[in-house]
Design a protein around this motif. Sequence first.
Motif, PDB file in Angstrom:
ATOM      1  N   ARG A 308     -17.493 -16.651 -23.700  1.00 25.78           N
ATOM      2  CA  ARG A 308     -17.204 -17.226 -25.017  1.00 25.78           C
ATOM      3  C   ARG A 308     -15.798 -17.821 -25.024  1.00 25.78           C
ATOM      4  O   ARG A 308     -14.888 -17.275 -24.390  1.00 25.78           O
ATOM      5  N   GLY A 309     -15.619 -18.899 -25.749  1.00 24.53           N
ATOM      6  CA  GLY A 309     -14.394 -19.696 -25.656  1.00 24.53           C
ATOM      7  C   GLY A 309     -13.105 -18.968 -25.961  1.00 24.53           C
ATOM      8  O   GLY A 309     -12.048 -19.317 -25.434  1.00 24.53           O
ATOM      9  N   ASP A 310     -13.159 -17.942 -26.801  1.00 26.67           N
ATOM     10  CA  ASP A 310     -11.920 -17.273 -27.202  1.00 26.67           C
ATOM     11  C   ASP A 310     -11.550 -16.134 -26.257  1.00 26.67           C
ATOM     12  O   ASP A 310     -10.512 -15.515 -26.426  1.00 26.67           O
ATOM     13  N   ILE A 311     -12.405 -15.839 -25.272  1.00 24.49           N
ATOM     14  CA  ILE A 311     -12.168 -14.676 -24.408  1.00 24.49           C
ATOM     15  C   ILE A 311     -11.733 -15.134 -23.021  1.00 24.49           C
ATOM     16  O   ILE A 311     -12.254 -16.124 -22.497  1.00 24.49           O
ATOM     17  N   GLU A 312     -10.780 -14.407 -22.453  1.00 23.03           N
ATOM     18  CA  GLU A 312     -10.310 -14.742 -21.104  1.00 23.03           C
ATOM     19  C   GLU A 312     -11.168 -14.032 -20.061  1.00 23.03           C
ATOM     20  O   GLU A 312     -11.632 -12.906 -20.280  1.00 23.03           O
ATOM     21  N   VAL A 313     -11.357 -14.693 -18.931  1.00 16.26           N
ATOM     22  CA  VAL A 313     -12.066 -14.058 -17.818  1.00 16.26           C
ATOM     23  C   VAL A 313     -11.150 -12.997 -17.200  1.00 16.26           C
ATOM     24  O   VAL A 313      -9.962 -13.227 -17.001  1.00 16.26           O
ATOM     25  N   ASN A 314     -11.698 -11.822 -16.955  1.00 20.56           N
ATOM     26  CA  ASN A 314     -10.961 -10.756 -16.288  1.00 20.56           C
ATOM     27  C   ASN A 314     -11.248 -10.859 -14.791  1.00 20.56           C
ATOM     28  O   ASN A 314     -12.330 -10.521 -14.319  1.00 20.56           O
ATOM     29  N   GLU A 315     -10.248 -11.341 -14.062  1.00 19.25           N
ATOM     30  CA  GLU A 315     -10.494 -11.629 -12.645  1.00 19.25           C
ATOM     31  C   GLU A 315     -10.708 -10.357 -11.815  1.00 19.25           C
ATOM     32  O   GLU A 315     -11.384 -10.400 -10.790  1.00 19.25           O
ATOM     33  N   SER A 316     -10.154  -9.249 -12.259  1.00 19.64           N
ATOM     34  CA  SER A 316     -10.419  -7.990 -11.544  1.00 19.64           C
ATOM     35  C   SER A 316     -11.908  -7.659 -11.594  1.00 19.64           C
ATOM     36  O   SER A 316     -12.516  -7.284 -10.588  1.00 19.64           O
ATOM     37  N   LYS A 317     -12.461  -7.765 -12.786  1.00 20.02           N
ATOM     38  CA  LYS A 317     -13.894  -7.484 -12.935  1.00 20.02           C
ATOM     39  C   LYS A 317     -14.716  -8.484 -12.133  1.00 20.02           C
ATOM     40  O   LYS A 317     -15.697  -8.115 -11.483  1.00 20.02           O
ATOM     41  N   LEU A 318     -14.298  -9.742 -12.203  1.00 21.91           N
ATOM     42  CA  LEU A 318     -15.064 -10.785 -11.517  1.00 21.91           C
ATOM     43  C   LEU A 318     -15.025 -10.572  -9.998  1.00 21.91           C
ATOM     44  O   LEU A 318     -16.038 -10.730  -9.316  1.00 21.91           O
ATOM     45  N   ARG A 319     -13.859 -10.190  -9.504  1.00 23.40           N
ATOM     46  CA  ARG A 319     -13.740  -9.915  -8.069  1.00 23.40           C
ATOM     47  C   ARG A 319     -14.717  -8.825  -7.652  1.00 23.40           C
ATOM     48  O   ARG A 319     -15.332  -8.881  -6.599  1.00 23.40           O
ATOM     49  N   LYS A 320     -14.827  -7.837  -8.493  1.00 22.21           N
ATOM     50  CA  LYS A 320     -15.705  -6.715  -8.191  1.00 22.21           C
ATOM     51  C   LYS A 320     -17.173  -7.162  -8.209  1.00 22.21           C
ATOM     52  O   LYS A 320     -17.948  -6.814  -7.320  1.00 22.21           O
ATOM     53  N   VAL A 321     -17.523  -7.938  -9.212  1.00 18.79           N
ATOM     54  CA  VAL A 321     -18.898  -8.438  -9.319  1.00 18.79           C
ATOM     55  C   VAL A 321     -19.256  -9.262  -8.089  1.00 18.79           C
ATOM     56  O   VAL A 321     -20.331  -9.139  -7.524  1.00 18.79           O
ATOM     57  N   VAL A 399     -25.689 -11.714 -15.421  1.00 15.89           N
ATOM     58  CA  VAL A 399     -25.073 -11.506 -16.734  1.00 15.89           C
ATOM     59  C   VAL A 399     -24.394 -10.144 -16.720  1.00 15.89           C
ATOM     60  O   VAL A 399     -25.072  -9.116 -16.599  1.00 15.89           O
ATOM     61  N   THR A 400     -23.100 -10.138 -16.784  1.00 18.69           N
ATOM     62  CA  THR A 400     -22.374  -8.860 -16.740  1.00 18.69           C
ATOM     63  C   THR A 400     -20.998  -9.037 -17.361  1.00 18.69           C
ATOM     64  O   THR A 400     -20.479 -10.147 -17.475  1.00 18.69           O
ATOM     65  N   ASP A 401     -20.427  -7.905 -17.774  1.00 17.93           N
ATOM     66  CA  ASP A 401     -19.135  -7.931 -18.475  1.00 17.93           C
ATOM     67  C   ASP A 401     -18.011  -8.388 -17.543  1.00 17.93           C
ATOM     68  O   ASP A 401     -17.692  -7.713 -16.569  1.00 17.93           O
ATOM     69  N   ILE A 402     -17.425  -9.517 -17.840  1.00 16.04           N
ATOM     70  CA  ILE A 402     -16.257  -9.997 -17.088  1.00 16.04           C
ATOM     71  C   ILE A 402     -15.150 -10.403 -18.062  1.00 16.04           C
ATOM     72  O   ILE A 402     -14.320 -11.253 -17.773  1.00 16.04           O
ATOM     73  N   ALA A 403     -15.169  -9.776 -19.245  1.00 20.30           N
ATOM     74  CA  ALA A 403     -14.240 -10.167 -20.308  1.00 20.30           C
ATOM     75  C   ALA A 403     -12.948  -9.366 -20.250  1.00 20.30           C
ATOM     76  O   ALA A 403     -12.940  -8.187 -19.911  1.00 20.30           O
ATOM     77  N   THR A 404     -11.851 -10.027 -20.562  1.00 22.89           N
ATOM     78  CA  THR A 404     -10.567  -9.350 -20.693  1.00 22.89           C
ATOM     79  C   THR A 404     -10.453  -8.787 -22.105  1.00 22.89           C
ATOM     80  O   THR A 404     -10.594  -9.520 -23.086  1.00 22.89           O
ATOM     81  N   VAL A 405     -10.201  -7.491 -22.189  1.00 25.70           N
ATOM     82  CA  VAL A 405     -10.066  -6.858 -23.496  1.00 25.70           C
ATOM     83  C   VAL A 405      -8.730  -7.247 -24.119  1.00 25.70           C
ATOM     84  O   VAL A 405      -7.727  -7.416 -23.422  1.00 25.70           O
ATOM     85  N   ARG A 406      -8.740  -7.427 -25.429  1.00 24.17           N
ATOM     86  CA  ARG A 406      -7.507  -7.761 -26.146  1.00 24.17           C
ATOM     87  C   ARG A 406      -7.152  -6.634 -27.111  1.00 24.17           C
ATOM     88  O   ARG A 406      -8.029  -5.874 -27.535  1.00 24.17           O
ATOM     89  N   GLU A 407      -5.891  -6.598 -27.478  1.00 22.12           N
ATOM     90  CA  GLU A 407      -5.452  -5.590 -28.440  1.00 22.12           C
ATOM     91  C   GLU A 407      -6.256  -5.777 -29.724  1.00 22.12           C
ATOM     92  O   GLU A 407      -6.424  -6.903 -30.190  1.00 22.12           O
ATOM     93  N   GLY A 408      -6.754  -4.646 -30.267  1.00 18.87           N
ATOM     94  CA  GLY A 408      -7.506  -4.733 -31.506  1.00 18.87           C
ATOM     95  C   GLY A 408      -9.012  -4.846 -31.303  1.00 18.87           C
ATOM     96  O   GLY A 408      -9.782  -4.682 -32.248  1.00 18.87           O
ATOM     97  N   ASP A 409      -9.462  -5.127 -30.067  1.00 21.46           N
ATOM     98  CA  ASP A 409     -10.895  -5.167 -29.809  1.00 21.46           C
ATOM     99  C   ASP A 409     -11.472  -3.771 -30.046  1.00 21.46           C
ATOM    100  O   ASP A 409     -10.785  -2.775 -29.888  1.00 21.46           O
ATOM    101  N   PRO A 410     -12.752  -3.697 -30.418  1.00 21.83           N
ATOM    102  CA  PRO A 410     -13.321  -2.386 -30.742  1.00 21.83           C
ATOM    103  C   PRO A 410     -13.500  -1.490 -29.504  1.00 21.83           C
ATOM    104  O   PRO A 410     -13.931  -1.950 -28.464  1.00 21.83           O
ATOM    105  N   CYS A 411     -13.137  -0.236 -29.682  1.00 21.14           N
ATOM    106  CA  CYS A 411     -13.296   0.764 -28.628  1.00 21.14           C
ATOM    107  C   CYS A 411     -14.770   0.910 -28.283  1.00 21.14           C
ATOM    108  O   CYS A 411     -15.613   0.950 -29.171  1.00 21.14           O
ATOM    109  N   PRO A 412     -15.092   0.984 -26.980  1.00 22.39           N
ATOM    110  CA  PRO A 412     -16.504   1.101 -26.595  1.00 22.39           C
ATOM    111  C   PRO A 412     -17.127   2.407 -27.069  1.00 22.39           C
ATOM    112  O   PRO A 412     -18.344   2.502 -27.194  1.00 22.39           O
TER     113      PRO A 412
END
Length: 590
Positions: A308-321, A399-412
Amino acid sequence: MAVRPRHCTGSATMRLAQLVGQRIKEAPRDAQTASHIYLLRGGYCRPLSTGIYTLLPLGFRVASKVEAIIREEMNRVDGQEILMPVVQPAELWEESGRYQAVGQELLRFRDRNDKPMVLAMTHEEAVCHLARTELSSYKQLPCMVYQLQTKYRDEARPRAGLIRVREFTMKDGYSFHTSEACLQAYYERVHEAYARIFRRVGMRDCISIESDSGMIGGAVSHEFMAVADCGEDTIFVSPDGRYKANRECAISRPAYVTAAPEPLEKVATPGATSIEAVATLLGITPAQTGKAVFYRDAQGALVFVCIRGDIEVNESKLRKVLQSPQLTFANDAEIQAAGAVAGYASLLAIDATAVRVVVDPSFAASSNLVVGANEADFHMKGFNYERDLTAAQRAAITVTDIATVREGDPCPLSGEPLRLLRGIEVGNIFQLGTKYSAAMGVNYLDQDGKAKPMIMGCYGIGVGRTVAAVIEQNHDDYGPIWPMAIAPFHVHICALNIRDEAVRTAAEGLYRDLQAAGLEVLLDDRSEKAGFMFNDADLIGVPLRLVLSPKTLAEGKAEFKIRGQAEKSMLDLAEVVPFLKAQVAAALAE
RNA sequence: CGGGGCGUAGCGCAGUCUGGCCAGCGCGUCUGGCUUGGGACCAGAAGGUCGCGAGUUCGAAUCUCGCCGCCCCGACCA
């Protein structure tokens, strides 16, 4: 105090006039964090080269005390101390595959016979070599060995004094098991031991968080983070404290906007090649857009990522995937070669069976996104992942979580907004499994007579980094405020007007008597102005201060003050030794 | 590896643009005096291949070229 097999803290006493390592009034300009400034100014350490430091007597004493605490706790979980070499043959690292896998931080060189060697940055390979030689039966397992040893990492950017260095002392421990269950149970014991260590050294705020296991590998791992603003790691913590994770692997429970699918519609977006520009042009929020990002993996293959456009890719997660240790952004030529139009790229026109495609749930689950039309100056409105891609396309997409969490995002866990903290990674623990034992043939004979790879765990603590982190959490405007457990000395005596015979006699007497009582004493026997001596005492940061002067002696007293507290009190000379002994004992018992 | 900054006494800095005066100042260090409860004062002294190497020049800390080192931000990071 425990016996220290390798390091010792030296004499219980020291005269300031003889102490190697001057206090300095002005910190070098490059020192910017509290620990860096005070370690240098207080005469605790000195740089020899970038990220390479000499520990002076004061710093060495503190580090040795930290090490002593680590030893006690490691022994308590049945660790056996050993010492492995720093200089190792490269072939050992080729066995594990890390000679190639690890980047330039592994310092490689050749000996006089032109044999490739490395300076060890960690000791998995060496300990595996040891284990496969010495451990052969299930009857010897489980067991754990640990060491306090120098590590060398040719860091790209050392910084902040002892917090990020190239050469450093690390406690590293390795455990060997016959089952995952055994490893997990032991891992819990080490986790508890670590919590005790960081509490005992006087850390105020140290939390264990879920972490990405990075180049060490393995499934489960935790990092112990000293919370400090100057920390290099970003941590997310839930308000109730149940969820704590490094940004590298943190997840959240985002809400995706879903609605009835609208028809796909091509819209003109001249010159709008960024999410910001598209959103502005169409009067929508970035969250209503889909973003396309192109990477090149370690093999040079193109990877197409949608989020989604407002979310940054988390490269650590992507590397793992992707199972790719390295990722770089693809350039325009590479993007074009894949049949996409940079700035207007879209999943709609990409053959997912030909290019590796990874999609974040935020992209797949949101309705009616604006995505690229794969044509310069045009986007498509109303994109819906399920509807607009064929089943064959979707089957080829991850399809898998590769999103960078931001401050204020909801706790899982709770859905409450996550809080962002900065932390210094002072320790970490990993459940390695058989990653190294399988690669390096670390086998044991089980009860059934069959050879099986040992199941391993590994456990690290940075000693110097811990010292620095304690200062970050325990200092004021004048210097460090050492916890008694790792203070370089227990008591600092300021002998004002030492040329006064009465002062000299009293100071020397107390110095001797306190030492005899088992206390570690630093005596300022210089003939300096009072203010000068007090400032040095604050800068060194010894917990208890005693002042002797003609004035106090006229009343048969000494002045007592606790570092970090403003109150001063007067003690009868006769009660000084028992009083201080009790103070130190109480502080150590905390 | 990308961007920015810096390198002159142990530390902090001035001098460099615009070449020339003895390479300076503060702190620290040493000697002597004086002073002694929150970084005093006076007098004297030691301490420098001005990061390194070439070049330009009658003359280089200063100008030119090359190299090295250090710091900050980013990338990266058991």
